[in-house]
Design an enzyme around this catalytic site. Structure first.
Site, PDB file in Angstrom:
ATOM      1  CB  CYS A  89      -3.980  11.151  11.923  1.00  0.00           C
ATOM      2  SG  CYS A  89      -3.697   9.393  11.944  1.00  0.00           S
TER       3      CYS A  89
ATOM      4  CG  ASP B 134       3.272   1.391   9.621  1.00  0.00           C
ATOM      5  OD1 ASP B 134       3.466   1.662   8.430  1.00  0.00           O
ATOM      6  OD2 ASP B 134       2.962   2.249  10.468  1.00  0.00           O
TER       7      ASP B 134
ATOM      8  CE  LYS C 213      -1.729   1.602   4.043  1.00  0.00           C
ATOM      9  NZ  LYS C 213      -1.491   3.014   4.365  1.00  0.00           N
ATOM     10  CG  ASN C 214       2.255   2.725   3.523  1.00  0.00           C
ATOM     11  OD1 ASN C 214       1.104   3.045   3.195  1.00  0.00           O
ATOM     12  ND2 ASN C 214       2.606   2.523   4.778  1.00  0.00           N
TER      13      ASN C 214
ATOM     14  NE  ARG D 100       0.455  10.212  10.215  1.00  0.00           N
ATOM     15  CZ  ARG D 100      -0.055   9.191   9.505  1.00  0.00           C
ATOM     16  NH1 ARG D 100      -1.209   8.661   9.852  1.00  0.00           N
ATOM     17  NH2 ARG D 100       0.586   8.763   8.439  1.00  0.00           N
TER      18      ARG D 100
ATOM     19  NE  ARG E 229      -7.383   4.582   5.138  1.00  0.00           N
ATOM     20  CZ  ARG E 229      -6.646   5.534   5.707  1.00  0.00           C
ATOM     21  NH1 ARG E 229      -6.938   5.973   6.905  1.00  0.00           N
ATOM     22  NH2 ARG E 229      -5.627   6.046   5.068  1.00  0.00           N
TER      23      ARG E 229
HETATM   24  C1  EPZ Z   1       4.250   6.991   6.538  1.00  0.00           C
HETATM   25  O1  EPZ Z   1       3.470   8.006   7.118  1.00  0.00           O
HETATM   26  C2  EPZ Z   1       3.337   5.791   6.384  1.00  0.00           C
HETATM   27  N1  EPZ Z   1       2.230   6.124   5.484  1.00  0.00           N
HETATM   28  C3  EPZ Z   1       2.794   5.370   7.755  1.00  0.00           C
HETATM   29  O2  EPZ Z   1       2.023   4.200   7.574  1.00  0.00           O
HETATM   30  C4  EPZ Z   1       3.987   5.041   8.663  1.00  0.00           C
HETATM   31  O3  EPZ Z   1       3.509   4.719   9.945  1.00  0.00           O
HETATM   32  C5  EPZ Z   1       4.938   6.239   8.744  1.00  0.00           C
HETATM   33  O4  EPZ Z   1       5.350   6.633   7.411  1.00  0.00           O
HETATM   34  C6  EPZ Z   1       6.200   5.930   9.538  1.00  0.00           C
HETATM   35  O5  EPZ Z   1       6.864   4.844   8.982  1.00  0.00           O
HETATM   36  C7  EPZ Z   1       2.459   6.117   4.139  1.00  0.00           C
HETATM   37  O6  EPZ Z   1       3.558   5.845   3.681  1.00  0.00           O
HETATM   38  C8  EPZ Z   1       1.289   6.440   3.272  1.00  0.00           C
HETATM   39  P1  EPZ Z   1       6.241  10.301   8.656  1.00  0.00           P
HETATM   40  P2  EPZ Z   1       4.038   9.519   7.149  1.00  0.00           P
HETATM   41  O7  EPZ Z   1       6.148  11.573   7.890  1.00  0.00           O
HETATM   42  O8  EPZ Z   1       4.929   9.754   6.002  1.00  0.00           O
HETATM   43  C9  EPZ Z   1       6.672  13.698  11.904  1.00  0.00           C
HETATM   44  C10 EPZ Z   1       0.168   2.812   7.823  1.00  0.00           C
HETATM   45  O9  EPZ Z   1      -0.244   2.240   8.822  1.00  0.00           O
HETATM   46  N2  EPZ Z   1       6.563  14.666  10.799  1.00  0.00           N
HETATM   47  O10 EPZ Z   1       7.385   9.376   8.362  1.00  0.00           O
HETATM   48  O11 EPZ Z   1       2.876  10.422   7.348  1.00  0.00           O
HETATM   49  C11 EPZ Z   1       5.373  12.918  12.125  1.00  0.00           C
HETATM   50  O12 EPZ Z   1       4.494  13.645  12.953  1.00  0.00           O
HETATM   51  C12 EPZ Z   1       0.625   4.250   7.909  1.00  0.00           C
HETATM   52  O13 EPZ Z   1       0.305   2.283   6.690  1.00  0.00           O
HETATM   53  C13 EPZ Z   1       6.665  16.023  11.078  1.00  0.00           C
HETATM   54  O14 EPZ Z   1       6.828  16.419  12.228  1.00  0.00           O
HETATM   55  O15 EPZ Z   1       4.904   9.494   8.480  1.00  0.00           O
HETATM   56  C14 EPZ Z   1       5.877  11.640  12.788  1.00  0.00           C
HETATM   57  O16 EPZ Z   1       6.044  11.875  14.168  1.00  0.00           O
HETATM   58  C15 EPZ Z   1       0.349   4.832   9.284  1.00  0.00           C
HETATM   59  N3  EPZ Z   1       6.573  16.918  10.058  1.00  0.00           N
HETATM   60  C16 EPZ Z   1       7.260  11.429  12.155  1.00  0.00           C
HETATM   61  O17 EPZ Z   1       7.627  12.691  11.563  1.00  0.00           O
HETATM   62  C17 EPZ Z   1       6.394  16.521   8.744  1.00  0.00           C
HETATM   63  O18 EPZ Z   1       6.322  17.388   7.841  1.00  0.00           O
HETATM   64  C18 EPZ Z   1       7.281  10.375  11.063  1.00  0.00           C
HETATM   65  O19 EPZ Z   1       6.189  10.656  10.211  1.00  0.00           O
HETATM   66  C19 EPZ Z   1       6.298  15.130   8.480  1.00  0.00           C
HETATM   67  C20 EPZ Z   1       6.397  14.220   9.511  1.00  0.00           C
END
Ligand code: EPZ
Length: 421
Positions: free
Chosen positions: A117, A308, A22-23, A122, A400
C-alpha cells in the site's frame, strides 16, 4: 480520472452533518457473515469502499438490500462461496476483514493477501499467527490465504503490535470459537468498540470493550432477530472538516458527531488557536478570523493522536504561525503529501519520520496528485488556503473515504468543483 479544482481564499462557515464511520462500517458489514438471521446496518456512509464491500459479500452469494436512507439489510445464509478474490482485495485492503468471520461461521476462507500500500507494507502476519493459534490450518500460497478449521478454539492472544483490523478480525473469529478468548494489547479505536457492540447485539458475549484486554466467551451461533444497528459517526471526517475550517480562519458547526472520540484532535486544534465548543452530538469551531498557530503532533494508537489525521494537520501547519513538527510512528511511508505541498510553496523538511513545518505567509495553487486517502484530503485542505486554483488529480482515493466531499465543502462556502475524466 476525475479531478477536483479548489479556489482558495474563502473563510468556511455554516453547518454540516457528518456521515457514519467508514472504518466502523467495513468491519461491521464483514461481521454480518456471522449472523444466521437477517441483519440491518444503518447510518452507512456513501463511499466507494462500501460499494466494494457490498460487491465482496455479493459475489459470495450473500443477499444485500440497500435503501435510500443508506440502511443495508444483509442475509448471509444464502452464501455459496467463501472467497475474497484478488480483483476486489487489491482495491480495498480492508477485505481482509472477511477472514475471521468466514472461518468462524463456515470453517473455510480463501482470501487474497492484501498487496502493498502507498503508506506502508501493512502485513497481516498478526491476523494469521493468531488464527493459527486458535486452531486454524492456514496455508499462504500464490498470493492467497487458504484457511480451514472444524471449529476455532478460544485461547489467550497477546498481539505483538496494536492493530485495528487485526483486533477486529480476531474479535469476530472468537465470537463463535469453543471456549473463551482473551485478546491482550487490543486496539481501542472507537471503531473497534462499535464492532464489539454490534457483535453483542447479534448475541456475542464480549466484555472489556474500550479497553486493551477484550474477553470473548464463544457461543454456538449468533441468531438474535430484528437487529438494526446504526454505525457511529466518522471521527476522521469530523476532524478533516474542522481543519478545513481552521486553515481558512472560519467558523463551522458539525452535527451528528461523537465529540468524545476525538479528544486528542480537539486538544491540538485548541493549541492551534481554535475556540472549540461541544454538545452531546455537535462540535463548533471558531478561529475568529485569526491565523492558526503551528502545533507539534506525534501519531500513535487511540486514544493518542490518530495517524489518519496527520496529513490534514501537516496542511494546517504549513500556513500557521511558527514551526510545528509532525512525527508519524504508525506507518513507515505516510508523508507522500509533503512533496505535493512543497510544490505549493510549503516549507517542510523531512527528517526520518518527522516533518518539520515552518509556516509560510502564503502558499500558491499548483496541480498536485493524490496518493492515498488522507493525503488527498490534506491537499484539498491546502487548496482552500492557497492563492489561486489548485487542481488535485487521482481523486478516486478521496471517494473511497469521503462522502460527497465537494458538496459538503461547497455547503460551507468553499469554491470547489469536480472535473469528470
Ligand atoms: C486501520 O488500518 C485503518 N483502516 C487505517 O485507516 C488506520 O490508518 C490504521 O488502522 C491505524 O489506525 C481500517 O480500519 C479499514 P493497523 P489497519 O493494522 O488495521 C502493523 C484510512 O485512512 N501491522 O492498525 O490496516 C502495520 O504495518 C485507513 O481510513 C503488522 O505489522 O492498520 C502498521 O504499521 C488508512 N502486522 C501498524 O501495525 C499486522 O498483522 C498498525 O496497522 C497488522 C498490522
Amino acid at each position: 480520472m476525475d479531478k477536483l479544482i479548489i479556489t482558495g481564499g474563502t473563510q468556511l462557515s455554516g453547518e454540516l452533518r457528518i456521515s457514519g464511520a467508514k472504518n466502523a462500517a467495513l468491519p461491521i458489514l464483514a461481521a454480518t457473515l456471522l449472523c444466521e438471521e437477517p441483519v440491518t446496518v444503518g447510518n452507512i456512509p456513501h463511499l466507494h469502499d462500501i460499494t466494494t464491500t457490498m460487491q465482496l459479500l455479493g459475489q459470495m452469494g450473500v443477499q444485500l438490500t440497500i435503501d435510500e436512507k443508506m440502511n443495508i439489510e444483509v442475509h448471509s445464509s444464502t452464501i455459496t462461496k467463501f472467497e475474497a478474490p484478488y480483483e476486489l482485495v487489491k482495491t480495498m485492503r480492508a477485505s481482509i476483514l472477511v477472514l475471521g468471520p468466514l472461518l468462524a461461521r463456515f470453517g473455510e476462507a480463501n482470501v487474497s493477501l492484501p498487496g502493498g500500500c502507498a503508506i506502508g507494507s501493512r502485513p497481516v502476519d498478526i491476523h494469521i499467527d493468531a488464527l493459527i493459534k486458535m486452531g486454524a490450518d492456514i496455508q499462504v500460497e500464490a498470493g492467497y490465504i487458504h484457511a480451514k478449521v472444524d471449529r476455532l478454539k478460544g485461547c489467550k492472544l497477546i498481539l505483538d503490535k496494536v492493530t485495528v483490523t487485526g483486533t477486529e478480525n480476531l474479535l469476530m473469529a472468537a465470537t463463535l470459537a469453543e471456549g473463551t478468548t482473551i485478546i491482550e494489547n487490543a486496539a481501542k479505536e472507537p471503531e473497534v468498540s462499535d464492532l464489539a457492540h454490534f457483535l453483542n447485539a447479534m448475541g456475542a458475549k464480549i466484555t472489556g470493550i474500550d479497553t486493551a484486554i477484550l474477553t470473548i466467551e464463544g457461543v454456538e451461533k449468533l441468531d438474535n432477530k430484528n437487529i438494526h444497528y446504526n454505525i457511529l459517526p466518522d471521527r476522521i471526517e469530523t476532524g478533516t472538516y474542522l481543519i478545513a475550517a481552521a486553515i481558512t480562519r472560519g467558523s463551522i458547526k458539525l452535527k451528528d458527531v461523537r465529540p468524545g472520540t476525538l479528544d486528542a484532535v480537539l486538544d491540538k486544534l485548541k493549541e492551534a488557536g481554535a475556540e472549540i465548543t461541544i454538545g452531546e452530538n455537535w462540535i463548533k469551531l471558531d478561529m475568529h478570523g485569526k491565523k492558526p498557530k503551528a502545533v507539534n503532533i506525534r501519531t500513535a494508537p487511540y486514544p493518542a493522536f490518530p495517524t489518519d489525521m496527520q496529513a490534514q494537520f501537516t496542511a494546517l501547519n504549513i500556513v500557521a504561525e511558527g514551526v510545528g513538527t509532525i512525527t508519524e510512528t504508525v506507518f513507515e511511508n505516510r508523508f507522500m503529501h509533503v512533496q505535493e505541498m512543497q510544490r505549493m510553496g510549503a516549507n517542510i523538511q523531512l527528517e526520518s519520520n518527522t516533518a518539520i513545518c515552518t509556516g509560510s505567509e502564503k502558499i500558491t495553487a499548483a496541480p498536485v496528485m493524490a496518493t492515498d486517502l488522507r493525503a488527498s484530503a490534506s491537499l484539498v485542505i491546502a487548496g482552500l488556503a492557497a492563492e489561486g486554483d489548485t487542481l488535485v488529480d487521482r481523486i478516486y482515493h478521496i471517494d473511497r473515504g469521503y462522502d460527497h466531499i465537494e458538496e459538503k465543502l461547497s455547503q460551507l462556502g468553499a469554491t470547489i468543483r469536480r472535473i469528470p475524466r
